[in-house]
Design a protein around this motif. Structure first.
Motif, mmCIF file in Angstrom:
data_model
loop_
_atom_site.group_PDB
_atom_site.id
_atom_site.type_symbol
_atom_site.label_atom_id
_atom_site.label_comp_id
_atom_site.label_asym_id
_atom_site.label_seq_id
_atom_site.Cartn_x
_atom_site.Cartn_y
_atom_site.Cartn_z
ATOM 1 N N PHE A 94 0.817 -1.215 0.000
ATOM 2 C CA PHE A 94 0.000 0.000 0.000
ATOM 3 C C PHE A 94 0.853 1.268 0.000
ATOM 4 O O PHE A 94 0.433 2.310 -0.502
ATOM 5 N N LYS A 95 2.048 1.166 0.533
ATOM 6 C CA LYS A 95 2.980 2.293 0.470
ATOM 7 C C LYS A 95 3.363 2.558 -0.988
ATOM 8 O O LYS A 95 3.477 3.716 -1.424
ATOM 9 N N THR A 96 3.540 1.466 -1.742
ATOM 10 C CA THR A 96 3.877 1.589 -3.162
ATOM 11 C C THR A 96 2.706 2.155 -3.954
ATOM 12 O O THR A 96 2.892 2.985 -4.853
ATOM 13 N N ILE A 97 1.494 1.719 -3.627
ATOM 14 C CA ILE A 97 0.299 2.248 -4.293
ATOM 15 C C ILE A 97 0.224 3.758 -4.095
ATOM 16 O O ILE A 97 -0.003 4.519 -5.049
ATOM 17 N N LYS A 98 0.429 4.202 -2.854
ATOM 18 C CA LYS A 98 0.356 5.632 -2.544
ATOM 19 C C LYS A 98 1.415 6.413 -3.307
ATOM 20 O O LYS A 98 1.143 7.501 -3.840
ATOM 21 N N LYS A 99 2.614 5.848 -3.386
ATOM 22 C CA LYS A 99 3.718 6.521 -4.067
ATOM 23 C C LYS A 99 3.456 6.672 -5.561
ATOM 24 O O LYS A 99 3.700 7.730 -6.148
ATOM 25 N N ILE A 100 2.932 5.613 -6.178
ATOM 26 C CA ILE A 100 2.733 5.621 -7.628
ATOM 27 C C ILE A 100 1.454 6.349 -8.034
ATOM 28 O O ILE A 100 1.434 7.112 -9.005
ATOM 29 N N ARG A 101 0.373 6.135 -7.297
ATOM 30 C CA ARG A 101 -0.921 6.687 -7.688
ATOM 31 C C ARG A 101 -1.327 7.931 -6.903
ATOM 32 O O ARG A 101 -2.341 8.549 -7.223
ATOM 33 N N GLN A 102 -0.564 8.248 -5.863
ATOM 34 C CA GLN A 102 -0.894 9.403 -5.017
ATOM 35 C C GLN A 102 -2.281 9.265 -4.390
ATOM 36 O O GLN A 102 -2.989 10.253 -4.195
ATOM 37 N N THR A 103 -2.651 8.020 -4.083
ATOM 38 C CA THR A 103 -3.962 7.760 -3.480
ATOM 39 C C THR A 103 -3.946 8.156 -2.011
ATOM 40 O O THR A 103 -3.050 7.755 -1.261
ATOM 41 N N ASP A 105 -4.521 8.332 2.017
ATOM 42 C CA ASP A 105 -4.601 7.294 3.044
ATOM 43 C C ASP A 105 -6.041 6.967 3.414
ATOM 44 O O ASP A 105 -6.367 5.822 3.730
ATOM 45 N N ALA A 106 -6.911 7.979 3.378
ATOM 46 C CA ALA A 106 -8.309 7.776 3.765
ATOM 47 C C ALA A 106 -8.987 6.750 2.862
ATOM 48 O O ALA A 106 -9.874 6.003 3.299
ATOM 49 N N ILE A 107 -8.562 6.698 1.604
ATOM 50 C CA ILE A 107 -9.143 5.733 0.669
ATOM 51 C C ILE A 107 -8.471 4.371 0.816
ATOM 52 O O ILE A 107 -9.122 3.321 0.747
ATOM 53 N N LEU A 108 -7.168 4.366 1.048
ATOM 54 C CA LEU A 108 -6.417 3.110 1.128
ATOM 55 C C LEU A 108 -6.631 2.357 2.431
ATOM 56 O O LEU A 108 -6.614 1.121 2.442
ATOM 57 N N ALA A 109 -6.809 3.083 3.517
ATOM 58 C CA ALA A 109 -6.862 2.484 4.859
ATOM 59 C C ALA A 109 -7.839 1.311 4.992
ATOM 60 O O ALA A 109 -7.466 0.253 5.517
ATOM 61 N N PRO A 110 -9.095 1.454 4.540
ATOM 62 C CA PRO A 110 -10.044 0.332 4.707
ATOM 63 C C PRO A 110 -9.605 -0.927 3.965
ATOM 64 O O PRO A 110 -9.756 -2.036 4.477
ATOM 65 N N PHE A 111 -9.052 -0.759 2.756
ATOM 66 C CA PHE A 111 -8.609 -1.906 1.973
ATOM 67 C C PHE A 111 -7.384 -2.563 2.604
ATOM 68 O O PHE A 111 -7.261 -3.787 2.631
ATOM 69 N N LYS A 112 -6.484 -1.737 3.114
ATOM 70 C CA LYS A 112 -5.292 -2.268 3.775
ATOM 71 C C LYS A 112 -5.675 -3.054 5.025
ATOM 72 O O LYS A 112 -5.144 -4.147 5.271
#
Length: 209
Positions: A94-103, A105-112
């Motif tokens: 998920f750190k890589t997703i954030k880095k590449i897509r600039q997503t 944390d509020a969106i990524l957190a539930p999936f993580k």
């Protein structure tokens, strides 16, 4: 050739030409193809070990039940799974997703959180089985790319994983070998290259609803 013609051209190569080697470009294509394989959750818990050294591969023949493809191919690809899959893998993903897509944390957190929970509930044996299934997806992808690129290959389950792991130092890297894929170019006298494919008719293997 069309993609179907190329798939008909490919076969499990029994005898490689030891003098013919993959180009750096071809090898890079296979590495990229492996890295782009569609995997569960996008979580890459696989590693591809590329073995070129002739002496090393010759030593692996006995651990592969005498199958010469391991030594005679241009390169040996070893598909491996991690011995451990845990929260660290998920967090790095998920750190890589954030880095590449600039997503955010509020969106990524539930999936993580959901993925971490799912993995935490898996037994060690189930994680290994899950990862191994992913390795077969990568194998199929690599074999198709090989066919498209005019590279011969031979998928192999017939080897002694623990011996291969020790010989290549995979145990120290916390990896387990699960599949071998010698790649290179067929020998002109490999009689299997001329055999017609034996397959059921599509009407017997495909069900249309």
């Amino acid at each position: 050739m069309s993609i179907i013609e190329k798939l008909k051209w490919r076969y499990a190569t029994k005898k490689f030409n030891p003098s013919k080697k993959l180009s750096e470009s071809q090898l890079t294509t296979l590495k990229e193809a492996f890295n782009l394989t569609a995997l569960s959750y996008g979580l890459q818990t696989l590693k591809l070990v590329v073995v070129e050294d002739n002496k090393v591969r010759e030593n692996l023949v006995g651990m592969s039940y005498g199958q010469r493809q391991v030594a005679d191919a241009s390169h040996l690809l070893v598909l491996c799974i991690q011995t451990e899959i845990n929260e660290t893998d998920v967090n790095e993903h998920f750190k890589t997703i954030k880095k590449i897509r600039q997503t955010p944390d509020a969106i990524l957190a539930p999936f993580k959180e959901q993925l971490n929970t799912s993995i935490a509930e898996m037994s060690s044996a189930k994680k290994q089985d899950w990862a191994t299934r992913q390795a077969y997806i990568a194998l199929g992808n690599l074999m198709t790319v090989c066919a498209v690129e005019g590279i011969d290959s031979c998928p192999m389950e017939g080897f002694i994983p623990k011996d291969i792991d020790n010989a290549l130092g995979l145990d120290k890297l916390k990896l387990n070998s699960v599949l071998l894929l010698p790649v290179g170019f067929r020998a002109e006298d490999d009689m299997f290259s001329t055999f017609k494919k034996v397959r059921k008719s599509i009407s017997k293997t495909v069900i249309e609803l």
